[in-house]
Scaffold this motif. Structure first.
Motif, PDB file in Angstrom:
ATOM      1  N   ASN A   1      39.221  60.279  34.301  1.00 42.51           N
ATOM      2  CA  ASN A   1      38.537  60.400  33.002  1.00 42.51           C
ATOM      3  C   ASN A   1      37.551  59.220  32.639  1.00 42.51           C
ATOM      4  OD1 ASN A   1      38.797  61.228  30.047  1.00 42.51           O
ATOM      5  ND2 ASN A   1      39.663  59.233  29.860  1.00 42.51           N
ATOM      6  N   LEU A   2      37.883  58.054  33.388  1.00 43.30           N
ATOM      7  CA  LEU A   2      37.048  56.948  33.163  1.00 43.30           C
ATOM      8  C   LEU A   2      35.734  57.163  34.013  1.00 43.30           C
ATOM      9  CD1 LEU A   2      36.648  53.996  32.349  1.00 43.30           C
ATOM     10  CD2 LEU A   2      37.779  53.321  34.290  1.00 43.30           C
ATOM     11  N   TYR A   3      35.834  57.782  34.924  1.00 44.61           N
ATOM     12  CA  TYR A   3      34.677  58.247  35.887  1.00 44.61           C
ATOM     13  C   TYR A   3      33.543  58.711  35.119  1.00 44.61           C
ATOM     14  CZ  TYR A   3      32.216  60.043  39.787  1.00 44.61           C
ATOM     15  OH  TYR A   3      31.063  60.326  40.861  1.00 44.61           O
ATOM     16  N   ASP A   4      34.180  59.656  34.437  1.00 41.96           N
ATOM     17  CA  ASP A   4      33.339  60.666  33.552  1.00 41.96           C
ATOM     18  C   ASP A   4      32.500  60.111  32.431  1.00 41.96           C
ATOM     19  OD1 ASP A   4      33.774  62.636  35.253  1.00 41.96           O
ATOM     20  OD2 ASP A   4      35.428  63.653  34.010  1.00 41.96           O
ATOM     21  N   GLN A   5      33.092  58.624  31.971  1.00 39.49           N
ATOM     22  CA  GLN A   5      32.540  58.197  30.912  1.00 39.49           C
ATOM     23  C   GLN A   5      31.511  57.144  31.385  1.00 39.49           C
ATOM     24  OE1 GLN A   5      35.343  57.253  27.714  1.00 39.49           O
ATOM     25  NE2 GLN A   5      37.014  57.812  29.028  1.00 39.49           N
ATOM     26  N   CYS A   6      31.695  56.863  32.586  1.00 43.57           N
ATOM     27  CA  CYS A   6      30.712  55.569  33.082  1.00 43.57           C
ATOM     28  C   CYS A   6      29.623  55.858  33.427  1.00 43.57           C
ATOM     29  CB  CYS A   6      31.648  54.795  34.038  1.00 43.57           C
ATOM     30  SG  CYS A   6      32.934  54.235  33.437  1.00 43.57           S
ATOM     31  N   ASP A   7      28.392  54.949  33.179  1.00 46.27           N
ATOM     32  CA  ASP A   7      27.013  55.102  33.777  1.00 46.27           C
ATOM     33  C   ASP A   7      27.069  54.661  35.094  1.00 46.27           C
ATOM     34  OD1 ASP A   7      26.304  55.757  31.030  1.00 46.27           O
ATOM     35  OD2 ASP A   7      25.906  53.733  30.640  1.00 46.27           O
ATOM     36  N   ARG A   8      27.751  53.776  35.718  1.00 48.47           N
ATOM     37  CA  ARG A   8      27.808  53.235  37.016  1.00 48.47           C
ATOM     38  C   ARG A   8      28.481  53.786  38.030  1.00 48.47           C
ATOM     39  NH1 ARG A   8      25.446  47.948  37.219  1.00 48.47           N
ATOM     40  NH2 ARG A   8      24.913  47.183  35.400  1.00 48.47           N
ATOM     41  N   ASN A   9      28.393  55.157  38.247  1.00 49.94           N
ATOM     42  CA  ASN A   9      29.265  55.829  39.286  1.00 49.94           C
ATOM     43  C   ASN A   9      28.414  56.548  40.204  1.00 49.94           C
ATOM     44  OD1 ASN A   9      28.754  58.170  37.912  1.00 49.94           O
ATOM     45  ND2 ASN A   9      30.281  57.825  36.601  1.00 49.94           N
ATOM     46  N   SER A  10      29.107  56.798  41.544  1.00 59.35           N
ATOM     47  CA  SER A  10      28.391  57.719  42.548  1.00 59.35           C
ATOM     48  C   SER A  10      29.908  58.314  43.076  1.00 59.35           C
ATOM     49  CB  SER A  10      27.658  56.979  43.611  1.00 59.35           C
ATOM     50  OG  SER A  10      28.696  56.019  44.417  1.00 59.35           O
ATOM     51  N   VAL A  11      29.456  59.150  43.951  1.00 59.52           N
ATOM     52  CA  VAL A  11      30.600  60.067  44.476  1.00 59.52           C
ATOM     53  C   VAL A  11      31.583  59.053  45.282  1.00 59.52           C
ATOM     54  CG1 VAL A  11      29.505  60.398  46.838  1.00 59.52           C
ATOM     55  CG2 VAL A  11      31.215  61.849  45.997  1.00 59.52           C
ATOM     56  N   PHE A  12      30.726  57.941  45.636  1.00 60.64           N
ATOM     57  CA  PHE A  12      31.835  56.949  46.379  1.00 60.64           C
ATOM     58  C   PHE A  12      32.397  56.213  45.414  1.00 60.64           C
ATOM     59  CE2 PHE A  12      27.611  57.525  48.903  1.00 60.64           C
ATOM     60  CZ  PHE A  12      28.120  58.180  49.816  1.00 60.64           C
ATOM     61  N   SER A  13      32.551  56.131  43.932  1.00 60.43           N
ATOM     62  CA  SER A  13      33.409  55.551  43.355  1.00 60.43           C
ATOM     63  C   SER A  13      34.418  56.557  42.721  1.00 60.43           C
ATOM     64  CB  SER A  13      32.513  55.106  42.254  1.00 60.43           C
ATOM     65  OG  SER A  13      31.412  54.126  42.314  1.00 60.43           O
ATOM     66  N   SER A  14      34.281  57.703  43.181  1.00 61.30           N
ATOM     67  CA  SER A  14      35.174  58.784  42.610  1.00 61.30           C
ATOM     68  C   SER A  14      36.785  58.637  43.140  1.00 61.30           C
ATOM     69  CB  SER A  14      34.757  60.128  42.706  1.00 61.30           C
ATOM     70  OG  SER A  14      34.717  60.493  44.343  1.00 61.30           O
ATOM     71  N   TRP A  15      37.598  58.824  42.310  1.00 59.27           N
ATOM     72  CA  TRP A  15      38.930  58.712  43.123  1.00 59.27           C
ATOM     73  C   TRP A  15      39.066  59.754  44.370  1.00 59.27           C
ATOM     74  CZ3 TRP A  15      42.777  62.120  44.577  1.00 59.27           C
ATOM     75  CH2 TRP A  15      44.110  61.411  44.594  1.00 59.27           C
ATOM     76  N   ASP A  16      38.823  60.825  44.377  1.00 59.85           N
ATOM     77  CA  ASP A  16      38.560  61.847  45.508  1.00 59.85           C
ATOM     78  C   ASP A  16      38.222  61.140  46.781  1.00 59.85           C
ATOM     79  OD1 ASP A  16      39.540  64.387  44.304  1.00 59.85           O
ATOM     80  OD2 ASP A  16      38.123  64.173  42.920  1.00 59.85           O
ATOM     81  N   TRP A  17      37.120  60.405  46.624  1.00 56.35           N
ATOM     82  CA  TRP A  17      36.454  59.793  47.959  1.00 56.35           C
ATOM     83  C   TRP A  17      37.313  58.614  48.370  1.00 56.35           C
ATOM     84  CZ3 TRP A  17      32.431  60.910  51.019  1.00 56.35           C
ATOM     85  CH2 TRP A  17      32.139  59.752  51.917  1.00 56.35           C
ATOM     86  N   ALA A  18      37.722  57.699  47.158  1.00 52.61           N
ATOM     87  CA  ALA A  18      38.489  56.329  47.534  1.00 52.61           C
ATOM     88  C   ALA A  18      39.663  56.866  48.152  1.00 52.61           C
ATOM     89  CB  ALA A  18      38.743  55.505  46.289  1.00 52.61           C
ATOM     90  N   PHE A  19      40.594  57.699  47.339  1.00 47.75           N
ATOM     91  CA  PHE A  19      42.166  57.993  48.045  1.00 47.75           C
ATOM     92  C   PHE A  19      41.821  58.829  49.454  1.00 47.75           C
ATOM     93  CE2 PHE A  19      45.899  60.377  48.364  1.00 47.75           C
ATOM     94  CZ  PHE A  19      46.816  59.054  47.796  1.00 47.75           C
ATOM     95  N   THR A  20      41.126  59.819  49.448  1.00 49.61           N
ATOM     96  CA  THR A  20      40.731  60.206  50.791  1.00 49.61           C
ATOM     97  C   THR A  20      40.527  59.466  51.870  1.00 49.61           C
ATOM     98  OG1 THR A  20      40.001  62.241  49.707  1.00 49.61           O
ATOM     99  CG2 THR A  20      39.534  62.141  52.133  1.00 49.61           C
ATOM    100  N   TRP A  21      39.510  58.642  51.750  1.00 50.27           N
ATOM    101  CA  TRP A  21      39.097  57.306  52.559  1.00 50.27           C
ATOM    102  C   TRP A  21      40.582  56.603  52.986  1.00 50.27           C
ATOM    103  CZ3 TRP A  21      39.415  52.323  53.382  1.00 50.27           C
ATOM    104  CH2 TRP A  21      38.574  51.643  54.276  1.00 50.27           C
ATOM    105  N   TRP A  22      41.028  56.189  51.885  1.00 46.47           N
ATOM    106  CA  TRP A  22      42.344  55.317  52.353  1.00 46.47           C
ATOM    107  C   TRP A  22      43.511  56.203  53.054  1.00 46.47           C
ATOM    108  CZ3 TRP A  22      43.627  50.251  51.715  1.00 46.47           C
ATOM    109  CH2 TRP A  22      44.741  50.112  52.035  1.00 46.47           C
ATOM    110  N   GLU A  23      43.638  57.472  52.822  1.00 45.07           N
ATOM    111  CA  GLU A  23      44.545  57.956  53.844  1.00 45.07           C
ATOM    112  C   GLU A  23      43.990  58.325  54.987  1.00 45.07           C
ATOM    113  OE1 GLU A  23      46.607  61.758  51.020  1.00 45.07           O
ATOM    114  OE2 GLU A  23      44.371  62.002  51.351  1.00 45.07           O
TER     115      GLU A  23
END
Length: 255
Positions: free
Chosen positions: A36-58
């Motif tokens: 929800n926050l990601y969708d509201q922010c100007d400073r984001n890329s796919v690398f800032s998304s939860w999906d990318w971050a959590f998958t990378w961590w896994e």
């Protein structure tokens, strides 16, 4: 989830607080609020998304000794900012120094597994960017026993993380190094447009190779319209590139 926030002076906004997320369970539970926050922010890329971050961590959690160090900014009970940090123990990147390095989640893989998560930064509501920078800086200084070094790569020039540790934080030594080359593919509607984007030398070489292929056999140009249709082409490109560089006893980018 640990609730550690720096002491705020009366002049600060009293409803803002930082909370530390340092468990996988709490990281996972952030998904809805993070999205929800990601969708509201100007400073984001796919690398800032939860999906990318959590998958990378896994994938890379166990590669080195790592721990989550995600700082979440809340206004009352609403998530309004995220600093998606991790702490990696071992050698400081590109050196023999031993210690604990503060990094964004998505960086710090072994060289042979390097992915390059680019343009990462804080995920924060635009009107709270300065407060985010200030509070994160204060928090990291107050908890400097948790980390020895900080390493943030592939940043944009206006990245908020670059504003952290200003002249008021003299105990943190800063160094900024500009390096690297970026490539982009401009929008194009046809193969002719693609050729027009090339320099004269590359266009002439491509034309020459095309004529040679045409004399040797059939040549055709195809356009991909879906992700599924591009996969076989990329696989073929990877095979050709690997074969080419193996003949030159060099490493292929697809390695």
């Amino acid at each position: 989830m640990s609730h550690n926030a720096p002491n705020l002076s009366p002049s600060k906004v009293q409803t803002l607080s930082l909370r530390l997320v340092n468990s996988v369970e709490d990281f996972k539970s952030l998904q809805s609020d993070w999205d929800n926050l990601y969708d509201q922010c100007d400073r984001n890329s796919v690398f800032s998304s939860w999906d990318w971050a959590f998958t990378w961590w896994e994938v890379f959690e166990d590669q080195f000794e790592r721990e989550l160090f995600i700082l979440c900014l809340y206004k009352d009970d609403a998530l309004v900012g995220i600093a998606p940090f991790q702490i990696c123990k071992g050698n400081f990147p590109k050196s023999l120094l031993q210690g604990k390095t503060l990094q964004f989640i998505g960086n710090g893989e072994a060289y042979e597994d390097s992915i390059v998560s680019e343009f990462q930064d804080f995920i924060v509501l635009p009107e709270l960017e300065s407060e985010m920078v200030s509070l994160v800086s204060e928090y990291l200084v107050q908890h400097s026993n948790k980390w020895n070094f900080a390493d943030f790569e592939f940043l944009l020039k206006d990245a908020l993380i670059l504003q952290c540790f200003n002249k008021d934080h003299r105990q943190v030594a800063r160094q900024k190094i500009e390096y690297g080359v970026r490539f982009s593919i401009p929008k194009m509607e046809s193969y002719k447009d693609y050729q027009a984007q090339m320099g004269n030398r590359w266009r002439k070489m491509l034309d020459k190779k095309g004529r040679k292929l045409a004399r040797a056999g059939e040549v055709r140009t195809e356009s991909t319209k879906t992700l599924d249709s591009i996969k076989p082409t990329l696989a073929q490109l990877a095979d050709m590139n690997c074969y080419r560089w193996k003949e030159r006893t060099g490493r292929c980018i697809f390695d």
